[in-house]
Design a protein around this motif. Structure first.
Motif, short mmCIF file in Angstrom:
data_model
loop_
_atom_site.label_atom_id
_atom_site.label_comp_id
_atom_site.label_asym_id
_atom_site.label_seq_id
_atom_site.Cartn_x
_atom_site.Cartn_y
_atom_site.Cartn_z
N GLN A 36 30.24 43.83 41.81
CA GLN A 36 29.92 44.90 42.81
C GLN A 36 29.32 43.97 44.09
O GLN A 36 29.75 44.19 45.29
N SER B 202 31.29 44.86 30.93
CA SER B 202 29.99 44.12 30.45
C SER B 202 30.20 42.90 29.72
O SER B 202 31.46 42.70 29.59
N ASP C 64 28.31 37.20 30.84
CA ASP C 64 28.36 36.14 31.92
C ASP C 64 28.26 36.94 33.28
O ASP C 64 28.21 38.07 33.46
N TRP C 65 27.96 35.79 34.24
CA TRP C 65 27.89 36.26 35.60
C TRP C 65 29.06 37.25 36.05
O TRP C 65 28.76 38.54 36.49
N PHE C 66 30.17 36.81 35.69
CA PHE C 66 31.31 37.55 36.44
C PHE C 66 31.74 38.85 35.65
O PHE C 66 32.47 39.37 35.81
N ALA C 67 30.98 38.88 34.23
CA ALA C 67 31.29 39.92 33.44
C ALA C 67 30.50 41.15 33.75
O ALA C 67 30.83 42.15 33.12
N GLY D 16 38.52 45.08 29.92
CA GLY D 16 38.09 45.62 31.17
C GLY D 16 38.73 46.87 31.15
O GLY D 16 39.28 47.50 30.43
N VAL E 168 31.40 39.80 55.03
CA VAL E 168 32.22 38.45 55.53
C VAL E 168 33.21 39.35 56.42
O VAL E 168 33.30 38.75 57.67
N CYS E 169 34.19 40.16 55.81
CA CYS E 169 34.95 40.86 56.86
C CYS E 169 34.32 41.45 58.00
O CYS E 169 34.90 41.11 59.13
N ASP F 11 40.64 49.01 36.24
CA ASP F 11 41.04 48.23 37.43
C ASP F 11 41.00 46.92 37.20
O ASP F 11 41.02 46.22 38.23
N GLY F 12 40.96 46.49 35.90
CA GLY F 12 41.06 45.01 35.59
C GLY F 12 39.86 44.36 35.70
O GLY F 12 39.82 43.13 35.34
N LEU F 13 38.65 44.83 36.32
CA LEU F 13 37.55 44.21 36.17
C LEU F 13 36.66 44.55 35.05
O LEU F 13 36.59 45.89 34.25
N PRO F 14 35.91 43.21 34.39
CA PRO F 14 35.26 43.82 33.07
C PRO F 14 33.88 44.53 33.28
O PRO F 14 33.18 44.47 34.24
N LEU G 234 32.19 40.27 50.07
CA LEU G 234 33.36 40.51 50.93
C LEU G 234 33.51 41.39 52.24
O LEU G 234 33.72 40.87 53.25
N ILE H 26 31.87 41.85 45.71
CA ILE H 26 32.73 42.90 46.71
C ILE H 26 31.71 43.34 47.99
O ILE H 26 32.34 43.12 49.06
#
Lengths: 571, 101
Positions: free
Chosen positions: B34, B22, B25-28, B14, B43-44, B17-20, B40, B37
């Motif tokens: 993005q 590529s 998988d979906w989350f990768a 990753g 929703v906020c 900032d800790g996010l992978p 999120l 986020i």
């Protein structure tokens, strides 16, 4: 049950546990599960009331009391024991299986203890049975941590017994009823009992045995440990000290300090142990407020908490079982190969954070409302801060660093089927309690008219949680969130693991040196004295040299004359 | 899991900032992160706007009448807790073998 007799709930597990080692290895897991299930059935068939009054050493002892307060704790303890038995199906270790069964049985029996003396007996049994689960970790650290755990737990029992004896001498009764003094000033007996409970409930400064020992156990051992000891203490507190004002502030401190430690802790099971401490704080606040709503909230929260906390410890246990570590620095990206465990962990994380439709929401909001109704503004504020803290460490940190975050490259297989079954049941219970909350409310000790799902409740709670999540995204994006580090953090255990031993070692050095100095000086003094005396008796010295008989006669004459004169004067 | 797959993922460490960045998988996929986020944020925003459309029938304290009180309070509390953690780390952080030396 017939007449005045009833089996104490939990006794089946307590006694049956002793026979677990006799079962063949293949049947033992089934035996453990069967005992827990059988105990639940017997418990459900036993009507409320008090049973088994008999004289013991001239004291009237009551063995069993079943009332609404003990009922809910007993029920959820049975659930926890059954879930843990399923989760631990893979075990081929009779020591853990025996210890787990006896431990759960003792904790259940303790909830239904009819008086303080029976409570003490089960109280000590939980301590002794559970230490074997810590030792089962098998490492040198686990052994030493278990020793510290045992000393603290047995110490709590000794304090309890002392308090009970003093209480008996003063009041001539062993009844376990509210001991909250009207004047606010505790006499010695109740005070000792409160401290004994406070140790097990992990009050601030008495808490560190929990974070020290729980992460040392095996994947399934920690699931057992997390459920019983501390919640037994919460039960005892709700029974013995409702409405004790000091508990409000003790509880507030308990909700706050663990969340800060949890931010920087690397061992994810230790993060959960801090989180457990924080959750206990909510319950202690509720008991301290003492209104009907607050007590209901504390009991409901304990009920929900046992299930979602078991679920979280199970998910981390599954990770430990598959990967061999739960250090955040070593994990990440596990969702790819452990999707079911990830899903269950997320439900547990949502439940503990208090998301609507999950169990934490319907219990925690009662405690917050009770603080609001009592007009305790700062308590309410502190509980809000603590709720944001729960979202930080349990809602985000645990699932994020274990299953998402940076890819650790590890692709462990999914958790074994029996672990998934236990986790899915626990997750299902979290959802069930969140939606069908009247099922739980009906069993609460006081009549509950509380309505958790109002528009205001749901929206304000979601605002708090979602903006906390937003803060996490903001801190991650701006690289302000502290990175996980391979390190440990000192807590109060430093005092007895480092400071006191160093102090004692230093004391021994000083003591040794002064002891040596005193001894050497004394020896030198004696030697010098001998030398001196010796010199007097030398052949040339005063006493040693040969004297002439004339000198002797002269001095004898002087002596005789002196005596004569003395007699003459004294007459 | 095949070794090949493990290796491929082993490489996509990753970003800071800790996010992978590529992966399959979906989350990768950063685009999906993005999207998550943005979701999120949405929703906020809805939750803050929701404060216009309802009224708390029995607020316990005056602060609850402040607009979207728990929203900004949650954000601030989270940031403060994290910073207190950073501060605490300066005091209590020790090497892993501290007690075993």
């Amino acid at each position: 049950m017939i007449g005045e007799f009833a089996l104490p709930p939990g006794l089946v597990m307590l006694l049956g546990g002793a026979f677990v080692p006799l079962l063949g290895e293949r049947w033992r897991s089934a035996g453990v599960l069967l005992l827990a299930s059988l105990s639940l059935v017997i418990f459900c068939l036993t009507p409320g009331g008090t049973y088994g009054q008999f004289p013991f050493l001239g004291v009237a002892v009551t063995a069993v009391r079943i009332d609404p307060l003990s009922n809910l704790f007993g029920l959820v303890f049975h659930f926890a024991a059954i879930l843990a038995a399923i989760f631990a199906w893979h075990l081929r270790d009779w020591r853990q299986q025996t210890a787990g069964t006896i431990y759960a049985g003792a904790a259940i029996a303790a909830c239904f203890a009819g008086d303080l003396l029976t409570l003490f007996v089960y109280w000590e049994l939980t301590a002794i049975a559970s230490v074997f689960l810590v030792w089962a970790g098998g490492t040198r650290q686990a052994y030493r941590s278990g020793m510290r755990y045992l000393i603290v737990q047995v110490g709590s029992g000794v304090l309890l017994l002392s308090g009970v004896v003093i209480q008996y001498v003063e009041t001539q009764t062993l009844d376990f009823v509210s001991m909250t003094p009207a004047s606010g000033v505790f006499s010695l007996g109740p005070l000792l009992i409160l401290i004994a409970i406070g140790i097990k409930a992990a009050f601030p400064l008495l808490h560190n045995w929990l974070q020290d020992s729980y992460p040392q156990s095996t994947p399934s051992g920690t699931v057992y440990l997390s459920a019983f000891t501390t919640k037994l203490a919460i039960y005892a507190l709700a029974r013995g000290f409702p409405g004790t004002e000091a508990l409000i502030w003790i509880g507030c401190a308990m909700t706050l300090f663990p969340i800060i430690f949890a931010v920087i802790e690397n061992d994810l099971r230790r993060v959960l142990a801090y989180s457990l401490n924080n959750q206990l704080g909510f319950m202690v606040v509720g008991i301290g407020i003492g209104s009907q709503l607050a007590i209901n909230g504390a009991v409901a929260h304990a009920f929900c908490h046992i299930i979602y906390k078991s679920l979280l410890f199970m998910s981390m246990g599954a990770v430990l079982y598959r990967v061999g570590t739960v250090k955040a620095t070593e994990l990440g990206g596990l969702y790819r190969s452990m999707p079911w465990t990830t899903g269950c962990c997320l439900i547990g994380a949502g439940a503990i954070s208090g998301f609507p439709l999950l169990s934490g929401f319907i219990s925690k909001s009662m405690i917050l409302s009770a603080a609001g109704e009592a007009g305790l503004f700062w308590v309410w504020i502190i509980l809000l801060v603590a709720s944001a803290g729960v979202m930080e460490h349990s809602g985000i940190k645990i699932p994020f660093f274990a299953f998402f975050a940076h890819d650790s490259g590890k692709r462990p297989p999914e958790a074994p089927l029996h672990m998934l079954v236990a986790m899915v049941i626990a997750a299902g219970l979290c959802v069930l309690l969140g939606i069908a909350y009247p099922l739980l409310y009906r069993g609460l000790p006081h009549q509950a008219t509380y309505q958790p799902y109002t528009v205001a409740h749901v929206i304000t709670q979601l605002q708090l949680l979602m903006f906390a999540a937003l803060a996490f995204v903001f801190l991650m994006k701006t690289k302000r969130y502290p990175a996980e580090q391979r390190a440990i953090n000192l807590d109060t255990d430093w005092i007895y693991r480092q400071a006191l031993p160093t102090l004692v070692a230093g004391f021994r050095i000083v003591l040794g040196a002064s002891d040596r100095f005193v001894r050497n000086s004394a020896v030198r003094l004696i030697v010098a004295a001998i030398q001196l005396v010796k010199s007097w008796f030398d052949e040339h010295a005063l006493f040693g040299r040969p004297w002439s008989s004339g000198t002797m006669t002269f001095w004898a004459g002087v002596l005789l004359a002196s005596c004569l004169l003395l007699y003459y004067w004294t007459d | 899991m095949s070794m090949k797959r493990t290796k491929r993922h082993g490489l996509d460490v990753g970003n800071s900032d800790g996010l992978p960045r590529s992966g399959g998988d979906w989350f990768a996929r950063p685009a999906n992160i993005q999207r998550f986020i943005y979701g999120l944020y949405f929703v906020c925003a809805v939750l803050v706007l929701a404060d216009w459309v309802y009224e708390d029938p029995h607020p316990y304290f005056a602060v609850e009448k402040i607009y979207a009180f728990q929203a900004w309070f949650g954000f601030a509390a989270f940031v403060v807790i994290v910073y207190l953690g950073k501060l605490l780390r300066l005091i209590v952080r020790r090497p892993e073998d501290y007690y075993d030396r």
